[in-house]
Design a protein around this motif. Structure first.
Motif, PDB file in Angstrom:
ATOM      1  N   THR A  88      -6.943   6.394  15.549  1.00 25.53           N
ATOM      2  CA  THR A  88      -6.897   6.159  14.098  1.00 25.53           C
ATOM      3  C   THR A  88      -7.054   4.684  13.780  1.00 25.53           C
ATOM      4  OG1 THR A  88      -5.417   8.035  13.763  1.00 25.53           O
ATOM      5  CG2 THR A  88      -5.454   6.370  12.020  1.00 25.53           C
ATOM      6  N   SER A  89      -7.936   4.377  12.851  1.00 30.76           N
ATOM      7  CA  SER A  89      -8.098   3.015  12.349  1.00 30.76           C
ATOM      8  C   SER A  89      -6.982   2.760  11.341  1.00 30.76           C
ATOM      9  CB  SER A  89      -9.473   2.902  11.696  1.00 30.76           C
ATOM     10  OG  SER A  89      -9.684   1.604  11.206  1.00 30.76           O
ATOM     11  N   ILE A  90      -6.114   1.827  11.636  1.00 32.83           N
ATOM     12  CA  ILE A  90      -4.886   1.672  10.858  1.00 32.83           C
ATOM     13  C   ILE A  90      -4.968   0.587   9.795  1.00 32.83           C
ATOM     14  CG2 ILE A  90      -2.424   1.063  10.991  1.00 32.83           C
ATOM     15  CD1 ILE A  90      -2.535   2.335  13.850  1.00 32.83           C
ATOM     16  N   SER A  91      -5.420  -0.615  10.198  1.00 26.84           N
ATOM     17  CA  SER A  91      -5.312  -1.729   9.250  1.00 26.84           C
ATOM     18  C   SER A  91      -6.400  -2.774   9.426  1.00 26.84           C
ATOM     19  CB  SER A  91      -3.943  -2.406   9.383  1.00 26.84           C
ATOM     20  OG  SER A  91      -3.829  -3.004  10.663  1.00 26.84           O
ATOM     21  N   TYR A  92      -6.523  -3.561   8.372  1.00 26.63           N
ATOM     22  CA  TYR A  92      -7.318  -4.782   8.357  1.00 26.63           C
ATOM     23  C   TYR A  92      -6.320  -5.910   8.169  1.00 26.63           C
ATOM     24  CZ  TYR A  92     -10.207  -8.491   6.391  1.00 26.63           C
ATOM     25  OH  TYR A  92     -10.808  -9.693   6.137  1.00 26.63           O
ATOM     26  N   GLU A  93      -6.366  -6.936   9.025  1.00 30.26           N
ATOM     27  CA  GLU A  93      -5.370  -7.999   8.962  1.00 30.26           C
ATOM     28  C   GLU A  93      -6.073  -9.343   9.024  1.00 30.26           C
ATOM     29  OE1 GLU A  93      -2.237  -7.226  11.816  1.00 30.26           O
ATOM     30  OE2 GLU A  93      -2.314  -5.072  11.432  1.00 30.26           O
ATOM     31  N   SER A  94      -5.809 -10.201   8.030  1.00 27.75           N
ATOM     32  CA  SER A  94      -6.465 -11.509   8.045  1.00 27.75           C
ATOM     33  C   SER A  94      -5.677 -12.514   7.226  1.00 27.75           C
ATOM     34  CB  SER A  94      -7.898 -11.388   7.507  1.00 27.75           C
ATOM     35  OG  SER A  94      -7.905 -11.441   6.114  1.00 27.75           O
ATOM     36  N   PRO A  95      -5.942 -13.810   7.444  1.00 23.94           N
ATOM     37  CA  PRO A  95      -5.297 -14.813   6.603  1.00 23.94           C
ATOM     38  C   PRO A  95      -5.899 -14.785   5.201  1.00 23.94           C
ATOM     39  CG  PRO A  95      -6.554 -15.844   8.412  1.00 23.94           C
ATOM     40  CD  PRO A  95      -6.852 -14.390   8.424  1.00 23.94           C
ATOM     41  N   TRP A  96      -5.063 -14.985   4.181  1.00 23.89           N
ATOM     42  CA  TRP A  96      -5.511 -15.009   2.784  1.00 23.89           C
ATOM     43  C   TRP A  96      -4.581 -15.948   2.024  1.00 23.89           C
ATOM     44  CZ3 TRP A  96      -9.749 -13.452   0.391  1.00 23.89           C
ATOM     45  CH2 TRP A  96      -9.745 -13.358  -1.014  1.00 23.89           C
ATOM     46  N   ASN A  97      -5.135 -17.003   1.455  1.00 23.47           N
ATOM     47  CA  ASN A  97      -4.333 -18.000   0.747  1.00 23.47           C
ATOM     48  C   ASN A  97      -3.141 -18.492   1.578  1.00 23.47           C
ATOM     49  OD1 ASN A  97      -6.006 -17.934  -1.497  1.00 23.47           O
ATOM     50  ND2 ASN A  97      -4.830 -16.313  -2.485  1.00 23.47           N
ATOM     51  N   GLY A  98      -3.406 -18.723   2.846  1.00 26.11           N
ATOM     52  CA  GLY A  98      -2.399 -19.333   3.697  1.00 26.11           C
ATOM     53  C   GLY A  98      -1.389 -18.400   4.339  1.00 26.11           C
ATOM     54  N   LYS A  99      -1.495 -17.098   4.077  1.00 24.60           N
ATOM     55  CA  LYS A  99      -0.580 -16.169   4.757  1.00 24.60           C
ATOM     56  C   LYS A  99      -1.357 -14.962   5.265  1.00 24.60           C
ATOM     57  CE  LYS A  99       0.737 -13.991   0.397  1.00 24.60           C
ATOM     58  NZ  LYS A  99       1.756 -13.778  -0.631  1.00 24.60           N
ATOM     59  N   MET A 100      -0.790 -14.273   6.236  1.00 23.58           N
ATOM     60  CA  MET A 100      -1.448 -13.082   6.755  1.00 23.58           C
ATOM     61  C   MET A 100      -1.229 -11.927   5.780  1.00 23.58           C
ATOM     62  SD  MET A 100      -3.165 -13.487   9.546  1.00 23.58           S
ATOM     63  CE  MET A 100      -3.365 -11.894  10.373  1.00 23.58           C
ATOM     64  N   ILE A 101      -2.281 -11.181   5.560  1.00 18.08           N
ATOM     65  CA  ILE A 101      -2.167  -9.976   4.751  1.00 18.08           C
ATOM     66  C   ILE A 101      -2.572  -8.778   5.612  1.00 18.08           C
ATOM     67  CG2 ILE A 101      -2.414 -11.037   2.474  1.00 18.08           C
ATOM     68  CD1 ILE A 101      -5.495  -9.502   3.436  1.00 18.08           C
ATOM     69  N   ILE A 102      -1.984  -7.635   5.295  1.00 23.09           N
ATOM     70  CA  ILE A 102      -2.282  -6.412   6.046  1.00 23.09           C
ATOM     71  C   ILE A 102      -2.682  -5.324   5.054  1.00 23.09           C
ATOM     72  CG2 ILE A 102      -1.401  -4.670   7.641  1.00 23.09           C
ATOM     73  CD1 ILE A 102       0.535  -6.716   8.734  1.00 23.09           C
ATOM     74  N   GLY A 103      -3.893  -4.839   5.217  1.00 22.57           N
ATOM     75  CA  GLY A 103      -4.384  -3.746   4.387  1.00 22.57           C
ATOM     76  C   GLY A 103      -4.395  -2.465   5.201  1.00 22.57           C
ATOM     77  N   PHE A 104      -3.691  -1.460   4.702  1.00 23.16           N
ATOM     78  CA  PHE A 104      -3.610  -0.191   5.443  1.00 23.16           C
ATOM     79  C   PHE A 104      -4.644   0.801   4.919  1.00 23.16           C
ATOM     80  CE2 PHE A 104       0.567  -1.976   6.209  1.00 23.16           C
ATOM     81  CZ  PHE A 104       0.668  -1.783   7.574  1.00 23.16           C
ATOM     82  N   HIS A 105      -5.389   1.375   5.810  1.00 25.34           N
ATOM     83  CA  HIS A 105      -6.355   2.378   5.386  1.00 25.34           C
ATOM     84  C   HIS A 105      -5.600   3.506   4.691  1.00 25.34           C
ATOM     85  CE1 HIS A 105      -9.657   0.252   6.972  1.00 25.34           C
ATOM     86  NE2 HIS A 105      -9.165   0.230   8.192  1.00 25.34           N
ATOM     87  N   ILE A 106      -6.099   3.862   3.515  1.00 22.08           N
ATOM     88  CA  ILE A 106      -5.339   4.687   2.564  1.00 22.08           C
ATOM     89  C   ILE A 106      -4.816   5.989   3.160  1.00 22.08           C
ATOM     90  CG2 ILE A 106      -7.420   5.806   1.564  1.00 22.08           C
ATOM     91  CD1 ILE A 106      -4.379   4.599  -0.468  1.00 22.08           C
ATOM     92  N   SER A 107      -5.604   6.615   4.029  1.00 20.77           N
ATOM     93  CA  SER A 107      -5.171   7.926   4.518  1.00 20.77           C
ATOM     94  C   SER A 107      -4.184   7.842   5.678  1.00 20.77           C
ATOM     95  CB  SER A 107      -6.381   8.787   4.889  1.00 20.77           C
ATOM     96  OG  SER A 107      -7.130   9.053   3.721  1.00 20.77           O
ATOM     97  N   THR A 108      -3.825   6.623   6.088  1.00 18.83           N
ATOM     98  CA  THR A 108      -2.728   6.504   7.058  1.00 18.83           C
ATOM     99  C   THR A 108      -1.378   6.507   6.349  1.00 18.83           C
ATOM    100  OG1 THR A 108      -2.629   4.066   7.099  1.00 18.83           O
ATOM    101  CG2 THR A 108      -4.165   5.147   8.636  1.00 18.83           C
TER     102      THR A 108
END
Ligand SMILES: [Zn+2]
Ligand SMILES: [Zn+2]
Length: 149
Positions: free
Chosen positions: A81-101
């Motif tokens: 399962t593809s769970i998340s996209y994680e990257s720096p954004w405005n100086g902090k790490m953000i985590i985007g979860f794929h909606i169906s997880t």
């Protein structure tokens, strides 16, 4: 989600990885970019995004793949399962979860489409949310709704 202290949960298909998020996401978009499509195999991704400090992984260890410098796609090494996209954004790490997880994806409706420039030509959705060529910070929406056919 109505409350900044609300907790939502989610995980991968096999249950080896579980997570919790607290409060409202910073961003809920439908993304048409090539990196999202390529890393999930889906024509579009939808992901509520949270600051790292509002996320807790409660079970298992996700595998990470660096899809572009500093940006990671994560997945379950057992079920894939593809769970998340994680990257720096405005100086902090953000985590985007794929909606169906998420256990209750209905709690996080998207409010925009991003990277319409990468959209598969025959693919579109019927909603009337704003479509951005790339990201909202790079210009106004190019339309609100599906392409005319
Ligand atoms: Zn799994
Ligand atoms: Zn994307």
């Amino acid at each position: 989600m109505n409350n900044t202290s609300d907790i939502a949960s989610g995980g991968c298909h096999c249950g080896a990885i579980r997570y919790q998020v607290i409060g409202e996401p910073d961003f809920v978009g439908c993304c048409h970019c090539k990196d999202c499509r390529g890393s999930t195999g889906a024509p579009i991704t939808i992901y509520p995004t949270f600051p790292e400090d509002k996320v807790q992984f409660t079970k298992g260890k996700r595998q990470k793949y660096e899809s572009s410098p500093g940006a990671f796609r994560t997945f379950c090494s057992i079920c894939g399962t593809s769970i998340s996209y994680e990257s720096p954004w405005n100086g902090k790490m953000i985590i985007g979860f794929h909606i169906s997880t998420l256990d209750r994806p209905e709690l996080f409706p998207p409010d925009k489409h991003v990277f319409d420039i990468d959209r598969i030509q025959w693919f579109d959705t019927a909603d009337h949310l704003p479509r951005y060529a790339t990201l909202p910070g790079n210009g106004d929406a190019i339309r609100h709704g599906p392409i005319d056919k």
